[in-house]
Design a protein around this motif. Structure first.
Motif, PDB file in Angstrom:
ATOM      1  N   ILE A 137      85.113  28.977   5.795  1.00  0.00           N
ATOM      2  CA  ILE A 137      86.536  29.244   6.073  1.00  0.00           C
ATOM      3  C   ILE A 137      87.384  28.416   5.096  1.00  0.00           C
ATOM      4  O   ILE A 137      87.127  27.222   4.907  1.00  0.00           O
ATOM      5  CB  ILE A 137      86.884  28.898   7.536  1.00  0.00           C
ATOM      6  N   ASP A 138      88.373  29.093   4.492  1.00  0.00           N
ATOM      7  CA  ASP A 138      89.198  28.415   3.488  1.00  0.00           C
ATOM      8  C   ASP A 138      90.175  27.446   4.152  1.00  0.00           C
ATOM      9  O   ASP A 138      90.803  27.786   5.173  1.00  0.00           O
ATOM     10  CB  ASP A 138      89.977  29.458   2.669  1.00  0.00           C
ATOM     11  N   ASP A 157      88.432  25.349  16.860  1.00  0.00           N
ATOM     12  CA  ASP A 157      87.248  25.892  17.559  1.00  0.00           C
ATOM     13  C   ASP A 157      87.441  27.381  17.868  1.00  0.00           C
ATOM     14  O   ASP A 157      86.501  28.181  17.744  1.00  0.00           O
ATOM     15  CB  ASP A 157      87.013  25.136  18.876  1.00  0.00           C
ATOM     16  N   GLU A 166      82.153  24.639   9.226  1.00  0.00           N
ATOM     17  CA  GLU A 166      82.840  25.936   9.092  1.00  0.00           C
ATOM     18  C   GLU A 166      82.124  26.815   8.076  1.00  0.00           C
ATOM     19  O   GLU A 166      82.717  27.640   7.419  1.00  0.00           O
ATOM     20  CB  GLU A 166      84.328  25.791   8.717  1.00  0.00           C
TER      21      GLU A 166
HETATM   22  N1  LIG Z   1      87.613  22.654  15.060  1.00  0.00           N
HETATM   23  C1  LIG Z   1      86.467  22.339  14.460  1.00  0.00           C
HETATM   24  N2  LIG Z   1      86.488  21.852  13.209  1.00  0.00           N
HETATM   25  C2  LIG Z   1      85.330  21.546  12.613  1.00  0.00           C
HETATM   26  C3  LIG Z   1      84.105  21.730  13.262  1.00  0.00           C
HETATM   27  N3  LIG Z   1      83.123  21.362  12.386  1.00  0.00           N
HETATM   28  C4  LIG Z   1      83.726  20.951  11.259  1.00  0.00           C
HETATM   29  N4  LIG Z   1      85.072  21.066  11.371  1.00  0.00           N
HETATM   30  C5  LIG Z   1      86.105  20.717  10.404  1.00  0.00           C
HETATM   31  O1  LIG Z   1      86.033  21.568   9.270  1.00  0.00           O
HETATM   32  C6  LIG Z   1      86.770  20.937   8.207  1.00  0.00           C
HETATM   33  C7  LIG Z   1      86.104  21.204   6.900  1.00  0.00           C
HETATM   34  O2  LIG Z   1      86.936  20.730   5.918  1.00  0.00           O
HETATM   35  P1  LIG Z   1      86.580  20.726   4.377  1.00  0.00           P
HETATM   36  O3  LIG Z   1      85.091  20.543   4.194  1.00  0.00           O
HETATM   37  O4  LIG Z   1      87.481  19.752   3.679  1.00  0.00           O
HETATM   38  O5  LIG Z   1      86.862  22.167   3.878  1.00  0.00           O
HETATM   39  P2  LIG Z   1      88.144  23.076   3.953  1.00  0.00           P
HETATM   40  O6  LIG Z   1      89.316  22.358   4.492  1.00  0.00           O
HETATM   41  O7  LIG Z   1      87.732  24.319   4.700  1.00  0.00           O
HETATM   42  O8  LIG Z   1      88.408  23.414   2.466  1.00  0.00           O
HETATM   43  P3  LIG Z   1      87.664  24.458   1.556  1.00  0.00           P
HETATM   44  O9  LIG Z   1      86.286  24.678   2.145  1.00  0.00           O
HETATM   45  O10 LIG Z   1      87.607  23.828   0.212  1.00  0.00           O
HETATM   46  O11 LIG Z   1      88.480  25.707   1.586  1.00  0.00           O
HETATM   47  C8  LIG Z   1      86.877  19.464   8.596  1.00  0.00           C
HETATM   48  O12 LIG Z   1      88.201  19.180   8.936  1.00  0.00           O
HETATM   49  C9  LIG Z   1      85.973  19.340   9.829  1.00  0.00           C
HETATM   50  O13 LIG Z   1      86.469  18.396  10.757  1.00  0.00           O
HETATM   51  C10 LIG Z   1      84.115  22.245  14.591  1.00  0.00           C
HETATM   52  O14 LIG Z   1      83.090  22.434  15.254  1.00  0.00           O
HETATM   53  N5  LIG Z   1      85.320  22.531  15.150  1.00  0.00           N
END
Ligand SMILES: Nc1nc2c(ncn2[C@@H]2O[C@H](COP(=O)(O)OP(=O)(O)OP(=O)(O)O)[C@@H](O)[C@H]2O)c(=O)[nH]1
Length: 341
Positions: free
Chosen positions: A198-199, A214, A240
């Motif tokens: 997810i972007d 979530d 994600e």
């Molecule tokens: N709500 C929720 N967030 C999650 C979960 N697992 C991971 N995340 C969040 O997913 C986010 C991933 O962020 P990044 O890896 O920086 O990637 P991004 O913001 O999607 O940026 P790009 O991938 O570069 O588009 C982080 O903020 C994690 O906290 C989950 O189970 N629930």
């Protein structure tokens, strides 16, 4: 005088045997070659509601027509042709006699589950003239076994499932990846690995809160499930990030599926409490070929394509070995799988 005493003794023996048979806590039926009932003990009377004097000397099928083409009939026929005792457990047959479970509140089954023993009864001339069927009520044991099987199945499902999305979890999905890699080496069936992410998902969490994030993950999974076949193998690979084995999908069909998912997500809106959330995904695809030496390399190549999509505008699909091949090979080190997080 001795004759009379002998006869009395025989009658006494017969009476004793019949009393025992009548009062056994198992069903006893004796049938002749025409399926006429010769003995129907009190267990059978109680469970069936049919008294012995009514069914004796009648074909059992007059009272239980559903048995005329049943497993039980075949077993009885088999017993007539053999001279050994045959046992059959409740697991080997479906309902035979539909007797109510006498302990419905403690058991999981509403009907009695039964084990059977078939005993050929030989005449003095060595012919099998009758078959005795012994019926054991094993509802309690069978119910316990079924409950245990259910619980084990449920435990297994829990151990391979991601709670939030209900997709496979990473551990199990990776096992599937290795398995599919090995299968494909033998069958050469086309198979494509798809990964997407997810972007700017961090922004979703930061702007709308973790519970809203979530909800986004759950809805993306629901979209994904709708767009793929039931034979495809979808897992939540990381926070994600999602990974899907598109079984029997070559480059062209995999690209179509990927774009269908990308567009469906782009068109989708998540409504969470009073928030309206829009988002996109970036995808990478790698169709397996003999140039890919291992399952791990397959994964890395797909992930590189995904991060190439991230690097080149997001909300797009990059396919290994077709568009952008050189670029995907020269991807920045920080975007190599597992290092960018
Ligand atoms: N709500 C929720 N967030 C999650 C979960 N697992 C991971 N995340 C969040 O997913 C986010 C991933 O962020 P990044 O890896 O920086 O990637 P991004 O913001 O999607 O940026 P790009 O991938 O570069 O588009 C982080 O903020 C994690 O906290 C989950 O189970 N629930």
């Amino acid at each position: 005088m001795t004759d009379i005493l002998d006869n009395l003794s025989e009658i006494h023996d017969l009476h004793r045997s019949l009393t025992i048979i009548q009062n056994l806590n198992v069903g006893v039926i004796v049938l002749d070659k025409n399926f006429k009932v010769k003995i129907w003990n009190s267990f059978m009377e109680t469970k069936s509601g049919i008294e012995g004097y009514k069914i004796n000397d009648h074909s059992i099928f007059e009272f239980f027509p559903e048995l005329a083409n049943s497993w039980l009939k075949d077993k009885i026929v088999e017993a007539f042709s053999m001279d050994t005792l045959v046992f059959s457990s409740w697991e080997q047959h479906k309902e035979v006699f539909k007797f109510a479970n006498s302990r419905p509140f403690t058991g999981t089954s509403s009907e009695m589950m039964m084990n059977f023993t078939f005993i050929p009864v030989m005449s003095l001339t060595g012919q099998c003239e009758e078959v005795t069927v012994i019926i054991y009520d094993v509802t309690d044991e069978a119910s316990s076994k079924l409950s245990l099987q259910d619980a084990n199945k449920r435990l297994h499902e829990l151990s391979i499932t991601d709670r939030l999305t209900t997709l496979y979890n990473r551990g199990y999905w990776e096992e599937c990846l290795k398995q599919q890699y090995n299968i494909n080496k033998r069958t050469l069936m086309p198979i494509t690995l798809m990964m997407f992410d997810i972007d700017h998902f961090k922004n979703v969490n930061d702007t709308y809160g973790h519970p809203a994030g979530d909800a986004v993950l759950r809805e993306v999974s629901a979209i994904l499930k709708k767009q793929i076949r039931s034979t495809d193998i979808a897992g939540r690979y990381g926070g994600e990030e999602f990974a899907i084995l598109l079984v029997d999908a070559n480059r062209e069909s995999a690209f179509m599926v990927a774009e269908r998912i990308r567009k469906a997500v782009e068109a989708h809106t998540v409504y969470y409490e009073d928030m309206v959330i829009k988002f996109t995904i970036s995808l990478g695809l790698c169709t397996l070929s003999e140039t890919i030496p291992s399952a791990q390399e397959w994964l890395v190549s797909t992930d590189n394509c995904l991060y190439f999509s991230k690097e080149h505008g997001r909300n797009r699909t990059t396919q290994y070995g077709l568009n952008d091949t050189e670029a995907t090979m020269n991807i920045k080190p920080e975007y190599k799988h597992g290092t960018k997080k």
